[in-house]
Design a protein around this motif. Sequence first.
Motif, short mmCIF file in Angstrom:
data_model
loop_
_atom_site.label_atom_id
_atom_site.label_comp_id
_atom_site.label_asym_id
_atom_site.label_seq_id
_atom_site.Cartn_x
_atom_site.Cartn_y
_atom_site.Cartn_z
N UNK A 15 0.84 -1.19 0.00
CA UNK A 15 0.00 0.00 0.00
C UNK A 15 0.88 1.24 0.00
N UNK A 16 0.53 2.23 -0.82
CA UNK A 16 1.32 3.45 -0.96
C UNK A 16 0.61 4.63 -0.31
N UNK A 17 1.25 5.21 0.70
CA UNK A 17 0.75 6.43 1.35
C UNK A 17 1.45 7.59 0.66
N UNK A 18 0.73 8.28 -0.23
CA UNK A 18 1.33 9.28 -1.11
C UNK A 18 0.93 10.68 -0.64
N UNK A 27 -1.61 17.06 1.59
CA UNK A 27 -2.69 16.26 1.02
C UNK A 27 -2.26 14.81 0.82
N UNK A 28 -3.27 13.96 0.70
CA UNK A 28 -3.05 12.53 0.50
C UNK A 28 -3.72 12.15 -0.82
N UNK A 29 -3.01 11.37 -1.63
CA UNK A 29 -3.57 10.92 -2.91
C UNK A 29 -4.33 9.62 -2.67
N UNK A 30 -5.64 9.68 -2.88
CA UNK A 30 -6.51 8.53 -2.63
C UNK A 30 -7.20 8.10 -3.92
N UNK A 31 -7.57 6.83 -3.97
CA UNK A 31 -8.31 6.31 -5.12
C UNK A 31 -9.64 5.75 -4.64
N UNK A 41 -15.63 3.22 -1.65
CA UNK A 41 -14.88 3.79 -0.54
C UNK A 41 -13.53 4.31 -1.05
N UNK A 42 -12.98 5.29 -0.32
CA UNK A 42 -11.67 5.82 -0.66
C UNK A 42 -10.59 5.01 0.04
N UNK A 43 -9.46 4.88 -0.64
CA UNK A 43 -8.36 4.13 -0.05
C UNK A 43 -7.03 4.49 -0.69
N UNK A 44 -5.98 3.89 -0.18
CA UNK A 44 -4.63 4.08 -0.70
C UNK A 44 -4.45 3.28 -1.98
N UNK A 124 -11.87 11.37 4.06
CA UNK A 124 -13.07 10.56 4.24
C UNK A 124 -12.72 9.28 4.99
N UNK A 125 -13.71 8.48 5.31
CA UNK A 125 -13.43 7.19 5.92
C UNK A 125 -12.68 6.30 4.94
#
Length: 234
Positions: A15-18, A27-31, A41-44, A124-125
Amino acid sequence: MKHNSGQSRMLVAVDCVIFGFDGQDLKLLLIKQNNGPQKNKWGLMSGWLQPGEDFGEAASRMLYELTGLEDAYLEQVSAFAAEPRQPKENTVAVAYLSLLNINASQLQLNDQYQAQWISLQDLPGLIAGQVRMVEAALERLRYKAAIHPLLFELLPAKFTIPQLQILYEAIYDSIFDKRNFSRKILSTNLLVKQKDKEKLSSKRGAFYYKLNKRRYSATFNAFLHFVADPGDLK
């Protein structure tokens, strides 16, 4: 080694925490998940470790698939016992920290992932288990940024000291004294002053600086102590 027929199989994910910085917010890049039990749902950015890959190669592959960037900053954070991502299969996830310049011309987000930069203040969650990864990656970033000049990875080629201070304040969720911060940063001799100024933020304007990349490379692993008592941030 004797084979144990009762031994359960373990799937390995990366998993990439970008992290990125837009000039004001970290900011965090989520997909957005397109299918499965976590749909919508949003996630890494994450994926399975492929045969013949090591963890770093898998993280680099996924980062390239998502952003089109090669040789971006990547650092392994830790391994986590993750929620099962396949029915009846145990999963371990290895988290990687990455730092990207949001405005880099080479950055091209892959449309199929529906990726978005989201402020850490408005997250988001996330899908199960990934909140711990983000927290661990942020803790690692704070510790490393206290002793290494790695936050320049988040900045454009030309920036002002006030912009750099905003970045540090966003990382540490603290307000730094302007004079002390400027003096500390300039004392590293990492910055090269430019002739032009950024004049949108104030009437007087602030001089632009560029990073001395040769000195940056030479001193990256030196303990520069940008922030006092980095041990408290472990």
